[in-house]
Design a protein around this motif. Structure first.
Motif, PDB file in Angstrom:
ATOM      1  N   ARG A 155       0.829  -1.203   0.000  1.00  0.00           N
ATOM      2  CA  ARG A 155       0.000   0.000   0.000  1.00  0.00           C
ATOM      3  C   ARG A 155       0.867   1.259   0.000  1.00  0.00           C
ATOM      4  O   ARG A 155       0.618   2.197  -0.744  1.00  0.00           O
ATOM      5  CB  ARG A 155      -0.891   0.037   1.236  1.00  0.00           C
ATOM      6  N   MET A 184      -8.501   0.945   5.559  1.00  0.00           N
ATOM      7  CA  MET A 184      -7.817   0.032   4.653  1.00  0.00           C
ATOM      8  C   MET A 184      -8.381  -1.391   4.783  1.00  0.00           C
ATOM      9  O   MET A 184      -8.156  -2.072   5.781  1.00  0.00           O
ATOM     10  CB  MET A 184      -6.315   0.034   4.949  1.00  0.00           C
ATOM     11  N   SER A 185      -9.116  -1.820   3.764  1.00  0.00           N
ATOM     12  CA  SER A 185      -9.712  -3.157   3.736  1.00  0.00           C
ATOM     13  C   SER A 185     -10.569  -3.434   4.969  1.00  0.00           C
ATOM     14  O   SER A 185     -10.459  -4.478   5.609  1.00  0.00           O
ATOM     15  CB  SER A 185      -8.626  -4.227   3.567  1.00  0.00           C
ATOM     16  N   GLU A 240      -9.527   1.815   1.078  1.00  0.00           N
ATOM     17  CA  GLU A 240      -9.160   0.660   0.262  1.00  0.00           C
ATOM     18  C   GLU A 240     -10.307  -0.349   0.364  1.00  0.00           C
ATOM     19  O   GLU A 240     -10.354  -1.165   1.280  1.00  0.00           O
ATOM     20  CB  GLU A 240      -7.859   0.024   0.769  1.00  0.00           C
ATOM     21  N   ALA A 253     -15.637  -0.538  -5.270  1.00  0.00           N
ATOM     22  CA  ALA A 253     -14.921   0.742  -5.300  1.00  0.00           C
ATOM     23  C   ALA A 253     -15.822   1.825  -5.884  1.00  0.00           C
ATOM     24  O   ALA A 253     -15.875   2.959  -5.385  1.00  0.00           O
ATOM     25  CB  ALA A 253     -13.636   0.608  -6.113  1.00  0.00           C
ATOM     26  N   CYS A 298      -7.171   8.348  -7.368  1.00  0.00           N
ATOM     27  CA  CYS A 298      -6.975   6.917  -7.162  1.00  0.00           C
ATOM     28  C   CYS A 298      -5.488   6.662  -7.338  1.00  0.00           C
ATOM     29  O   CYS A 298      -4.923   6.946  -8.395  1.00  0.00           O
ATOM     30  CB  CYS A 298      -7.780   6.091  -8.166  1.00  0.00           C
ATOM     31  N   ASN A 309      -3.714   0.298  -7.794  1.00  0.00           N
ATOM     32  CA  ASN A 309      -4.156  -0.931  -7.151  1.00  0.00           C
ATOM     33  C   ASN A 309      -2.983  -1.687  -6.535  1.00  0.00           C
ATOM     34  O   ASN A 309      -1.879  -1.678  -7.080  1.00  0.00           O
ATOM     35  CB  ASN A 309      -4.838  -1.856  -8.153  1.00  0.00           C
ATOM     36  N   THR A 310      -3.263  -2.353  -5.428  1.00  0.00           N
ATOM     37  CA  THR A 310      -2.274  -3.233  -4.825  1.00  0.00           C
ATOM     38  C   THR A 310      -2.155  -4.502  -5.665  1.00  0.00           C
ATOM     39  O   THR A 310      -2.945  -4.741  -6.585  1.00  0.00           O
ATOM     40  CB  THR A 310      -2.696  -3.625  -3.398  1.00  0.00           C
ATOM     41  N   ARG A 348      -6.771  -4.199  -5.050  1.00  0.00           N
ATOM     42  CA  ARG A 348      -7.621  -3.278  -4.302  1.00  0.00           C
ATOM     43  C   ARG A 348      -7.146  -1.854  -4.535  1.00  0.00           C
ATOM     44  O   ARG A 348      -5.952  -1.561  -4.459  1.00  0.00           O
ATOM     45  CB  ARG A 348      -7.620  -3.616  -2.810  1.00  0.00           C
ATOM     46  N   SER A 349      -8.092  -0.973  -4.825  1.00  0.00           N
ATOM     47  CA  SER A 349      -7.777   0.414  -5.142  1.00  0.00           C
ATOM     48  C   SER A 349      -7.568   1.238  -3.875  1.00  0.00           C
ATOM     49  O   SER A 349      -8.221   1.000  -2.853  1.00  0.00           O
ATOM     50  CB  SER A 349      -8.918   1.048  -5.950  1.00  0.00           C
ATOM     51  N   LEU A 350      -6.685   2.211  -3.956  1.00  0.00           N
ATOM     52  CA  LEU A 350      -6.510   3.197  -2.888  1.00  0.00           C
ATOM     53  C   LEU A 350      -7.140   4.502  -3.358  1.00  0.00           C
ATOM     54  O   LEU A 350      -6.635   5.145  -4.285  1.00  0.00           O
ATOM     55  CB  LEU A 350      -5.033   3.408  -2.576  1.00  0.00           C
TER      56      LEU A 350
END
Length: 270
Positions: free
Chosen positions: A42, A162-163, A194, A229, A247, A250-251, A255-257
């Motif tokens: 991340r 985050m998640s 995320e 997202a 944005c 993605n990891t 998964r988008s930040l």
């Protein structure tokens, strides 16, 4: 912090949660989570100068950060070091190379994970940990308000989620997810989210069934589904008076930040 679920989201062999009924972690509170979803994945997506870009003007008060669902602390420590320019071997008393001072309140629903975070905290003067169920309004208000009042503030400058959204959604339904996001939006000048993709929802429910347990109470009744997202962006921008700023990509587990900015709070020029 969220559990690895589905595809790259699969719970790795040996990653057992710390004593939960039925061997599950229904809130994503898996120990050793960072071994399988490394913080660096991340952190590498975020500009090191992010705080200076968001808060360019000098100010006497510290920036205030909030980490929702911090697990055992590895990610917020990595974020702190990255955003303030601390190296791995630097002491907590060293002045930030960014010229910013960040105070971080981090919490998780799991007392075992929080105790571990406290024991391994290299920045005790700047990072605080607490046990909290964010959906418990009677518990969250005293904790967050007390922390903010120490600095004469009513909101956090930046919040990290985050998640976590999937676990809030599965355990509290569509209305719970909206209330959760609305609350974070009301408490944050900036919000970095995320979201877990929908495939992770299916994997989490499938894992419960394999363990002989019932589905999450709300899983089959969720109307908010699909591209999570996109759905979370819609909630935050249409219902929570926030705008999508960026944005960051993605990891490696897809998964988008997503960074959002409040349209109803005056942004602290820190």
């Amino acid at each position: 912090m969220a559990a690895p679920t589905g595809g790259l989201c699969k719970v790795p062999e040996g990653a057992e949660p710390s004593v939960r009924p039925g061997g599950t972690a229904p809130y994503g509170n898996f120990p050793d989570y960072s071994r399988f979803h490394p913080p660096e994945e991340r952190v590498r997506l975020l500009p090191a100068a992010l705080l200076s870009r968001l808060f360019p003007k000098p100010h006497a008060v510290p920036l205030l950060g909030l980490d929702v669902g911090c697990n055992s602390g590895e990610l917020n420590i990595a974020l702190y070091r990255h955003l303030l320019g601390h190296k791995e071997n630097k002491a907590s008393c060293e002045h930030s190379v960014t010229g910013k001072d960040l105070k971080f309140l981090c919490f998780d629903i799991d007392a075992v994970l929080i105790e571990r975070a406290k024991q391994h905290n290299p920045f005790p003067d700047s990072i605080s940990y607490a046990v909290l169920d964010i959906m418990d309004a009677k518990a969250r208000e005293p904790l967050l308000s007390s922390y903010l009042n120490e600095f004469g503030r009513s909101t956090f400058d930046i919040c990290f989620c985050m998640s976590v959204t999937m676990w809030i959604h599965l355990n509290n339904g569509d209305s719970g997810l909206v209330k959760f996001l609305s609350y974070l939006a009301s408490k944050s000048a900036y919000l970095l989210v995320e979201p877990q993709p929908w495939k992770c929802y299916r994997a989490a429910a499938r894992r419960l069934r394999k363990l002989g347990r019932n589905d999450f109470d709300h899983f089959r009744s969720l109307a908010i589904s699909g591209n999570m997202a996109e759905k979370i962006t819609q909630i935050l921008t249409k219902d929570c008076a926030m705008e999508l700023v960026c944005c960051f990509g993605n990891t490696s587990w897809d998964r988008s930040l997503l960074l959002f900015k409040s349209n109803r709070l005056s942004i602290c020029s820190a």
